[in-house]
Scaffold this motif. Structure first.
Motif, mmCIF file in Angstrom:
data_model
loop_
_atom_site.group_PDB
_atom_site.id
_atom_site.type_symbol
_atom_site.label_atom_id
_atom_site.label_comp_id
_atom_site.label_asym_id
_atom_site.label_seq_id
_atom_site.Cartn_x
_atom_site.Cartn_y
_atom_site.Cartn_z
ATOM 1 N N LYS A 93 3.037 5.038 31.081
ATOM 2 C CA LYS A 93 1.794 4.670 31.751
ATOM 3 C C LYS A 93 2.042 4.547 33.238
ATOM 4 O O LYS A 93 2.776 3.693 33.691
ATOM 5 C CB LYS A 93 1.284 3.332 31.205
ATOM 6 N N ASP A 94 1.432 5.415 34.013
ATOM 7 C CA ASP A 94 1.562 5.396 35.465
ATOM 8 C C ASP A 94 0.238 5.760 36.095
ATOM 9 O O ASP A 94 -0.261 6.865 35.890
ATOM 10 C CB ASP A 94 2.613 6.405 35.942
ATOM 11 N N ASP A 140 6.214 14.882 38.768
ATOM 12 C CA ASP A 140 6.542 15.627 39.974
ATOM 13 C C ASP A 140 7.622 14.908 40.791
ATOM 14 O O ASP A 140 8.714 14.701 40.301
ATOM 15 C CB ASP A 140 5.275 15.916 40.780
ATOM 16 N N GLU A 141 7.321 14.451 42.011
ATOM 17 C CA GLU A 141 8.347 13.833 42.860
ATOM 18 C C GLU A 141 8.479 12.326 42.649
ATOM 19 O O GLU A 141 9.216 11.664 43.366
ATOM 20 C CB GLU A 141 8.033 14.117 44.334
ATOM 21 N N SER A 142 7.768 11.776 41.696
ATOM 22 C CA SER A 142 7.801 10.330 41.386
ATOM 23 C C SER A 142 7.422 9.471 42.594
ATOM 24 O O SER A 142 7.899 8.336 42.748
ATOM 25 C CB SER A 142 9.192 9.925 40.864
ATOM 26 N N ILE A 143 6.549 9.998 43.434
ATOM 27 C CA ILE A 143 6.176 9.284 44.654
ATOM 28 C C ILE A 143 5.464 7.972 44.333
ATOM 29 O O ILE A 143 5.758 6.925 44.918
ATOM 30 C CB ILE A 143 5.294 10.178 45.545
ATOM 31 N N THR A 144 4.519 8.004 43.393
ATOM 32 C CA THR A 144 3.775 6.789 43.068
ATOM 33 C C THR A 144 4.691 5.715 42.511
ATOM 34 O O THR A 144 4.571 4.536 42.871
ATOM 35 C CB THR A 144 2.658 7.103 42.064
ATOM 36 N N ARG A 145 5.632 6.106 41.641
ATOM 37 C CA ARG A 145 6.585 5.132 41.091
ATOM 38 C C ARG A 145 7.334 4.427 42.210
ATOM 39 O O ARG A 145 7.443 3.189 42.222
ATOM 40 C CB ARG A 145 7.579 5.857 40.179
#
Length: 283
Positions: free
Chosen positions: A182-183, A30-35
Motif C-alpha cells: 500500500k503506497d 519506478d524510482e520509489s520517489i514517494t517512499r
C-alpha cells in the motif's frame, strides 16, 4: 544485538530475508520517489517542546471509528506476510490483538481470512479492498468479511494503474500481476495532510499511512490533524526478525517513543496534541 529502534529491525530484516523477498518489501514503484519523500518530509518538521507541565501521567489511548485503541498506532494493509514469516498474517493479527490496536487485512493476504480471524478473535480488524472489475466478486468478498466480523472497509482508490516495481521485475517475482504494497502516490502524505484535514472539516476522521519511523513522526502526524497513523513496512521488518514477538516489539518501541514525545511536548492526552506543536525546518 539489541533492537532498540525501528531502523534496527529494518537492518536485521534485510540480513534475514532473501534478496527477492527484501526487494518486494522494501521497493516501491519506478524510482520509489514517494517512499523516500515520505520519510524525508517528516524529518523536515520540528516539534516545539513545552516545559513546566505536569506530565507524570501521559495517556496514549484514543479512538478510531468509535473503537478505543491503546495508541494512535495501527497496522496498514500489506500483502503476503508469509514471505517474511511462516504463519504470516496470523502472527500479525495476534500481535495487533495483544497491543489493542487495529489491523487492516489486505485483499492479498497469504493466509485465509477465516484463519486470521480464528487466531485473533478479539482483535479490531478492518479489511482493505482492491475493487475488482467483477462486481459480483466484490459483493461476495464484502459479504464474506462482514460475516467474519471485520468492522470497516478500507477501499484503495489511488491505483487506477499499477506502478512498475522494477526490483520485482528484475528478480522475476510475480506473486500476482496487480499485487503491491500500500503506497499512496505523490504528493507526500504529510505534506498533503493539512489540506485533507481542512477539506473534510471534521466530517471524517483522517489517517496517515506512509513514512512513519519514530514516535516523533506519530506526534507530528497527529499535530497536523491525523486521528491515527498506520504502519506498513516496519511491521514486516518485525515479522521477518521475530514473528509475532517482533511485531509486538516494533509496536512497543513506537508506542514508547510516542509517549516520550508527548511528555516532552507537554501533552498529557492525545486530545491535547494540536498544530501549535509544529514548526517547519528552514533547511
Amino acid at each position: 544485538m539489541s533492537l532498540v529502534c525501528l531502523m534496527d529491525f529494518q537492518a536485521q530484516a534485510r540480513e534475514r530475508l532473501s534478496k527477492s523477498s527484501w526487494d518486494f518489501i522494501d521497493g516501491g514503484a519506478d524510482e520509489s520517489i514517494t517512499r523516500d519523500d515520505n520519510i524525508a518530509a517528516l524529518r523536515k518538521i520540528r516539534l516545539r517542546p513545552r516545559y513546566l507541565r505536569n506530565v507524570s501521567e501521559v495517556d496514549t489511548r484514543t479512538t478510531i471509528q468509535g473503537e478505543e485503541i491503546s495508541a494512535p498506532i495501527c497496522i496498514s494493509p500489506t500483502a503476503f506476510h508469509c514471505i517474511t514469516w511462516p504463519d504470516g498474517e496470523m502472527s500479525t493479527a495476534r500481535a495487533a490483538q495483544a497491543a489493542n490496536i487495529c489491523y487492516i487485512t489486505s485483499t492479498y493476504s497469504s493466509c485465509a481470512l477465516e484463519d486470521i480471524v480464528a487466531t485473533a478473535p478479539r482483535g479490531l480488524r478492518w479489511f482493505q479492498l482492491y475493487v475488482q472489475s467483477d462486481w459480483e466478486l466484490n459483493k461476495q468478498l464484502i459479504q464474506r468479511v462482514e460475516s467474519l466480523g471485520f468492522k470497516a472497509l478500507v477501499i484503495t482508490v489511488d491505483a487506477p494503474v499499477i506502478g512498475k516495481r522494477r526490483q520485482d521485475i528484475r528478480n522475476q517475482l510475480d506473486l500476482q500481476k496487480n499485487l503491491m504494497l500500500k503506497d499512496l502516490q505523490s504528493p507526500t502524505e504529510i505534506d498533503a495532510l493539512p489540506e485533507v484535514v481542512a477539506a473534510v472539516n471534521g466530517k471524517f476522521e483522517v489517517y496517515l499511512d506512509g513514512g512513519i519511523r519514530t514516535g516523533n513522526d506519530v506526534l507530528k502526524a497527529l499535530a497536523l490533524g491525523a486521528k491515527c497513523i498506520f504502519l506498513g513496512r516496519p511491521i514486516l521488518w518485525g515479522l521477518a526478525c521475530k514473528g509475532e514477538r517482533g511485531v509486538q516489539e516494533v509496536l512497543n518501541i513506537l508506542k514508547s517513543e510516542f509517549h516520550t514525545s508527548m511528555s516532552l511536548a507537554g501533552c498529557r492526552s492525545v486530545s491535547e496534541i494540536n498544530r501549535d506543536l509544529i514548526q517547519f525546518s528552514r533547511l
